[in-house]
Design an enzyme around this catalytic site. Structure first.
Site, PDB file in Angstrom:
ATOM      1  N   GLN A 141     -12.779  20.266  10.501  1.00 13.39           N
ATOM      2  CA  GLN A 141     -12.155  20.213  11.830  1.00 13.39           C
ATOM      3  C   GLN A 141     -11.292  21.464  11.995  1.00 13.39           C
ATOM      4  O   GLN A 141     -10.077  21.410  11.999  1.00 13.39           O
ATOM      5  CB  GLN A 141     -11.306  18.956  11.956  1.00 13.39           C
ATOM      6  CG  GLN A 141     -12.074  17.658  11.740  1.00 13.39           C
ATOM      7  CD  GLN A 141     -11.168  16.452  11.749  1.00 13.39           C
ATOM      8  OE1 GLN A 141     -10.291  16.320  12.603  1.00 13.39           O
ATOM      9  NE2 GLN A 141     -11.359  15.550  10.783  1.00 13.39           N
ATOM     10  N   ALA A 191     -25.463  14.119   1.982  1.00  7.97           N
ATOM     11  CA  ALA A 191     -26.641  14.731   1.349  1.00  7.97           C
ATOM     12  C   ALA A 191     -27.885  14.686   2.233  1.00  7.97           C
ATOM     13  O   ALA A 191     -28.983  15.017   1.769  1.00  7.97           O
ATOM     14  CB  ALA A 191     -26.945  14.092  -0.010  1.00  7.97           C
ATOM     15  N   LYS A 243     -31.292  24.037  11.555  1.00  2.00           N
ATOM     16  CA  LYS A 243     -31.275  22.606  11.857  1.00  2.00           C
ATOM     17  C   LYS A 243     -30.585  22.352  13.194  1.00  2.00           C
ATOM     18  O   LYS A 243     -29.761  23.141  13.653  1.00  2.00           O
ATOM     19  CB  LYS A 243     -30.553  21.832  10.751  1.00  2.00           C
ATOM     20  CG  LYS A 243     -29.052  22.075  10.713  1.00  2.00           C
ATOM     21  CD  LYS A 243     -28.367  21.271   9.620  1.00  2.00           C
ATOM     22  CE  LYS A 243     -26.860  21.558   9.628  1.00  2.00           C
ATOM     23  NZ  LYS A 243     -26.162  20.858   8.539  1.00  2.00           N
ATOM     24  N   ASP A 284     -28.428  25.514   6.312  1.00  8.07           N
ATOM     25  CA  ASP A 284     -28.154  25.713   7.739  1.00  8.07           C
ATOM     26  C   ASP A 284     -27.728  27.153   7.969  1.00  8.07           C
ATOM     27  O   ASP A 284     -27.355  27.877   7.044  1.00  8.07           O
ATOM     28  CB  ASP A 284     -27.079  24.739   8.257  1.00  8.07           C
ATOM     29  CG  ASP A 284     -25.793  24.803   7.460  1.00  8.07           C
ATOM     30  OD1 ASP A 284     -25.347  25.907   7.111  1.00  8.07           O
ATOM     31  OD2 ASP A 284     -25.231  23.737   7.165  1.00  8.07           O
ATOM     32  N   GLY A 343       0.791  -1.223   0.000  1.00  6.80           N
ATOM     33  CA  GLY A 343       0.000   0.000   0.000  1.00  6.80           C
ATOM     34  C   GLY A 343       0.821   1.269   0.000  1.00  6.80           C
ATOM     35  O   GLY A 343       0.286   2.352  -0.231  1.00  6.80           O
TER      36      GLY A 343
END
Length: 314
Positions: free
Chosen positions: A99, A227, A195, A172, A41
């Site tokens: 964040q 969504a 919301k 929102d 990986g």
């Protein structure tokens, strides 16, 4: 473009589609790079042409998974060790941007950590688009050019949507500034959805502040992930008398089952940019390219010209 120090453009694996469009717009070839993957990986990055003394532009959105970020970090480190004159990261979608602060005890500030990692790797300049929070620009100790998708969205709105009956909306309260900017520029009314969340990615309750009766509503957001919020807002608008509801967002994160939710919702259309590759299939999804906008930003950086004139609204 950069007459004294010709520039080169390179791309990570999953943003190559956008880098090729940017190069086409600039009329230049995409730089030669090899990314070798190992069985466990890991991967390694190598430039297949000299970049000594060049201004190197690296195109890579840092969307999940983290391999995209790691590729970018290795690309920057390799460029620094190959004596590039400057390293400019083109990050159309800046991941971990949600964040951006400590909203509860004992949590990380992921956006600051990513900024530090990029800085240590050799970053000299960042060009990005529609950060989730404007203050993230302050996490960097290098110049940040923060572009806005409104540059491409406005042209689409004016050419395809019924402006005489249009109403801007935000799913929102946090997005009210963005929706308000569109509302003022287009001279159309605006409503807000309020919301509350039970937990991350799950909306507990939503209500509309304003009247949408008989209006063609356009919901505006920066990111659509699951969504859940934007489809719930669209359904609520229709139940409250809206004639039609569309949505517009800069970054199509669209984690499963987002496409299914969009297809099953009251949304008649959802418009994204190609900052992230949208690999699903939905007749309701429209993709607009930001390649020309980033190409123009690159040209202006090379010529030491102002980038602020690119902005129609912020």
């Amino acid at each position: 473009m950069c007459l004294d120090r010709p520039f080169l453009i390179f791309s990570g694996t999953n943003s190559r589609y956008l880098a090729e469009k940017i190069c086409f717009s600039l009329g230049c070839p995409l730089g030669k790079m090899n990314i070798e993957c190992f069985a466990d990986g890991e991967f390694s990055v190598s430039y297949e042409e000299s970049i000594r003394g060049r201004d190197v532009f690296l195109v890579q959105s840092t969307f999940p998974n983290s391999d995209n970020l790691m590729e970018l970090l290795l690309m920057m480190d390799a460029a620094k060790r190959a004596s590039a004159h400057s390293i400019i990261a083109i990050i159309p979608y800046f991941g971990w941007a949600r964040q951006d602060r400590k909203d509860k005890p004992r949590v990380s500030i992921g956006a600051k950590l990513i900024a530090d990692l990029l800085g240590v790797s050799g970053l000299n300049r960042l060009i990005t688009m529609d950060l989730h929070a404007d203050q993230i620009q302050g996490f960097f100790n290098v110049p940040v050019d923060h572009l806005y998708a409104s540059t491409v969205f406005l042209e689409f709105i004016k050419s395809t949507l019924p402006l005489d009956n249009l109403m801007m909306a935000t799913p929102d309260v946090g997005g009210s500034k963005r929706a308000s900017s569109y509302s003022k520029h287009l001279e159309v009314p605006m409503v807000i959805c309020h919301k509350s969340r039970a937990k991350a990615n799950e909306v507990a309750d939503m209500r509309i502040i304003g009247d949408v009766s008989g209006k063609d509503v356009l919901l505006v957001d920066d990111i659509v992930d699951t969504a859940g919020t934007i489809t719930k807002a669209a359904d609520l608008m229709i139940r409250n008398g809206a004639k039609s509801v569309r949505a517009m967002a800069s970054h199509a994160v669209m984690s499963d089952p987002a496409t299914l939710l969009v297809d099953q919702s009251a949304l008649s259309e959802i418009i994204f940019t190609d900052s992230i590759p949208y690999t699903k299939k939905s007749e309701k999804v429209t993709i607009l390219s930001v390649a020309d906008m980033f190409a123009e930003a690159i040209r202006r950086v090379c010529h030491n010209e102002s980038i602020s004139t690119l902005y129609t609204i912020k």
